[in-house]
Write a protein that holds these residues in place. Structure first.
Motif, PDB file in Angstrom:
ATOM      1  N   PHE A   1       0.874  -1.171   0.000  1.00 28.61           N
ATOM      2  CA  PHE A   1       0.000   0.000   0.000  1.00 28.61           C
ATOM      3  C   PHE A   1       0.912   1.221   0.000  1.00 28.61           C
ATOM      4  O   PHE A   1       2.124   1.103  -0.156  1.00 28.61           O
ATOM      5  N   THR A   2       0.344   2.418   0.141  1.00 28.06           N
ATOM      6  CA  THR A   2       1.168   3.617   0.149  1.00 28.06           C
ATOM      7  C   THR A   2       0.770   4.496   1.322  1.00 28.06           C
ATOM      8  O   THR A   2      -0.308   4.339   1.895  1.00 28.06           O
ATOM      9  N   LYS A   3       1.671   5.372   1.702  1.00 25.32           N
ATOM     10  CA  LYS A   3       1.360   6.463   2.618  1.00 25.32           C
ATOM     11  C   LYS A   3       1.562   7.751   1.818  1.00 25.32           C
ATOM     12  O   LYS A   3       2.585   7.911   1.138  1.00 25.32           O
ATOM     13  N   PHE A   4       0.596   8.667   1.891  1.00 31.49           N
ATOM     14  CA  PHE A   4       0.694   9.869   1.082  1.00 31.49           C
ATOM     15  C   PHE A   4       1.745  10.815   1.654  1.00 31.49           C
ATOM     16  O   PHE A   4       1.990  10.851   2.870  1.00 31.49           O
ATOM     17  N   ALA A   5       2.374  11.591   0.774  1.00 28.22           N
ATOM     18  CA  ALA A   5       3.530  12.405   1.153  1.00 28.22           C
ATOM     19  C   ALA A   5       3.209  13.445   2.220  1.00 28.22           C
ATOM     20  O   ALA A   5       4.088  13.846   2.987  1.00 28.22           O
ATOM     21  N   SER A   6       1.958  13.870   2.301  1.00 22.41           N
ATOM     22  CA  SER A   6       1.602  14.865   3.310  1.00 22.41           C
ATOM     23  C   SER A   6       1.681  14.309   4.730  1.00 22.41           C
ATOM     24  O   SER A   6       1.610  15.071   5.703  1.00 22.41           O
ATOM     25  N   SER A   7       1.857  12.997   4.875  1.00 26.09           N
ATOM     26  CA  SER A   7       1.976  12.396   6.202  1.00 26.09           C
ATOM     27  C   SER A   7       3.418  12.348   6.702  1.00 26.09           C
ATOM     28  O   SER A   7       3.658  11.973   7.851  1.00 26.09           O
TER      29      SER A   7
ATOM     30  N   SER B   1      -4.337   3.119   2.843  1.00 27.75           N
ATOM     31  CA  SER B   1      -3.553   4.326   2.569  1.00 27.75           C
ATOM     32  C   SER B   1      -4.172   5.546   3.235  1.00 27.75           C
ATOM     33  O   SER B   1      -3.462   6.402   3.760  1.00 27.75           O
ATOM     34  N   LEU B   2      -5.495   5.646   3.223  1.00 26.67           N
ATOM     35  CA  LEU B   2      -6.160   6.806   3.810  1.00 26.67           C
ATOM     36  C   LEU B   2      -6.008   6.807   5.326  1.00 26.67           C
ATOM     37  O   LEU B   2      -5.677   7.836   5.923  1.00 26.67           O
ATOM     38  N   GLY B   3      -6.239   5.675   5.960  1.00 28.03           N
ATOM     39  CA  GLY B   3      -6.151   5.603   7.413  1.00 28.03           C
ATOM     40  C   GLY B   3      -4.747   5.778   7.949  1.00 28.03           C
ATOM     41  O   GLY B   3      -4.568   6.029   9.151  1.00 28.03           O
ATOM     42  N   LYS B   4      -3.747   5.668   7.092  1.00 34.07           N
ATOM     43  CA  LYS B   4      -2.350   5.775   7.511  1.00 34.07           C
ATOM     44  C   LYS B   4      -1.678   7.071   7.061  1.00 34.07           C
ATOM     45  O   LYS B   4      -0.455   7.177   7.099  1.00 34.07           O
ATOM     46  N   SER B   5      -2.475   8.066   6.653  1.00 33.59           N
ATOM     47  CA  SER B   5      -1.872   9.247   6.031  1.00 33.59           C
ATOM     48  C   SER B   5      -2.313  10.575   6.639  1.00 33.59           C
ATOM     49  O   SER B   5      -2.232  11.614   5.988  1.00 33.59           O
TER      50      SER B   5
END
Length: 294
Positions: free
Chosen positions: A98-104, A170-174
């Motif tokens: 999965f991914t983590k978005f850069a804003s996190s 990804s959403l819950g981790k960002s």
């Protein structure tokens, strides 16, 4: 080498001091942190052949994420045997991505606002890519594509992550500061064996006090327990995507995450996440939960 981001400028942490890379190289490299990795081969040749100045004292709280603007952030799920065991899940046959978005992204001493009462923790070895890679042929090619290693935390808001109709990893981790990493990118020559590194997470504050000990050890594992080695992860990712210099890969977490035990982070907690040979993250948590946080 230990490459860090001090107040937005690329530095080398050398003998406890910070050497500004742009200054030491007369503008040849930096000051943008990611630019170092875009010229990785040239930079490593320069650093190996250059006598560095003494450098300046610095405040560790001024360190930002070593690469604040990676092109891509990948994360690998269920990649430790003991973590799969505690979750009661079979070991995966292929990497789970999965991914983590850069804003996190955040620095090693970031304060983290808790959006709810269901925020979990996952201490991870982060790998930084050093060369553009696609369809790598061997694990040795994958090893050569590695620039260095850092400590990372994969904070997760579990209610958002697991709400239906399908999980929103990804959403819950960002959320902001849900991907602190650092304190520096450490190259293999300084690190030793990345396949046998101790990983720990220790907490003080209300969560520790509820467990009857402060500090309380939440995680204590080793990269020796990885299901897919770092090289295997890079190799397998490259069969699908193109990896770019400065890309980040969060490689998974060992056993001890809170969700399986009903332990979640609380305002006033302080979490120290450590990987031997690399360093520590020091995160404090503040209340940001709204009226609909449950």
């Amino acid at each position: 080498m230990r490459i860090a981001n001090l107040s937005g400028r690329a530095v080398l942490i050398h003998q406890g001091h910070a050497v500004d890379i742009a200054g030491a190289s007369s503008g040849r490299f930096g000051p943008a942190p990611r630019a170092i990795f875009d010229a990785w081969d040239e930079f490593t040749h320069w650093s190996a052949s250059t006598e560095l100045p003494v450098g300046d004292e610095f405040d560790p709280a001024a360190l930002g994420p070593p690469i604040p603007d990676p092109r891509q952030i990948f994360a690998i799920g269920l990649n430790y045997r003991d973590h799969a065991d505690e979750a009661g899940l079979a070991y995966p046959e292929h990497i789970v991505v999965f991914t983590k978005f850069a804003s996190s992204l955040a620095g090693p001493e970031a304060k983290v606002t808790l959006p709810s009462a269901f925020v979990d923790f996952e201490t991870e070895l982060v790998v930084v890519v050093g060369s553009e890679s696609h369809r790598l042929r061997s694990l040795e090619d994958a090893r050569l594509a590695i620039a260095g290693y850092a400590v990372g935390q994969d904070y997760s808001e579990r209610a958002v992550q697991l709400r239906g109709p399908v999980p929103q990893f990804s959403l819950g981790k960002s959320y902001p500061a849900f991907a602190p990493f650092g304190p520096a990118v450490v190259t293999r020559d300084e690190l030793g064996d990345p396949d046998s590194l101790r990983i720990t997470a220790r907490i003080t504050g209300p969560t520790a006090e509820a467990q009857g000990a402060s500090p309380f050890t939440l995680q204590d594992g080793s990269t020796a327990d990885l299901i897919f080695s770092v090289e295997q992860v890079i190799h397998d990712l490259s069969q699908v995507v193109t990896l770019y210099p400065g890309d980040l890969i969060f490689t998974g977490t060992p056993a001890g995450v809170g969700g399986t035990r009903g332990i979640f982070l609380q305002p006033g907690d302080r979490l120290i996440s450590t990987i031997d040979g690399i360093g520590s993250l020091d995160n404090r948590f503040i209340d940001g939960a709204g009226p609909d946080s449950r």
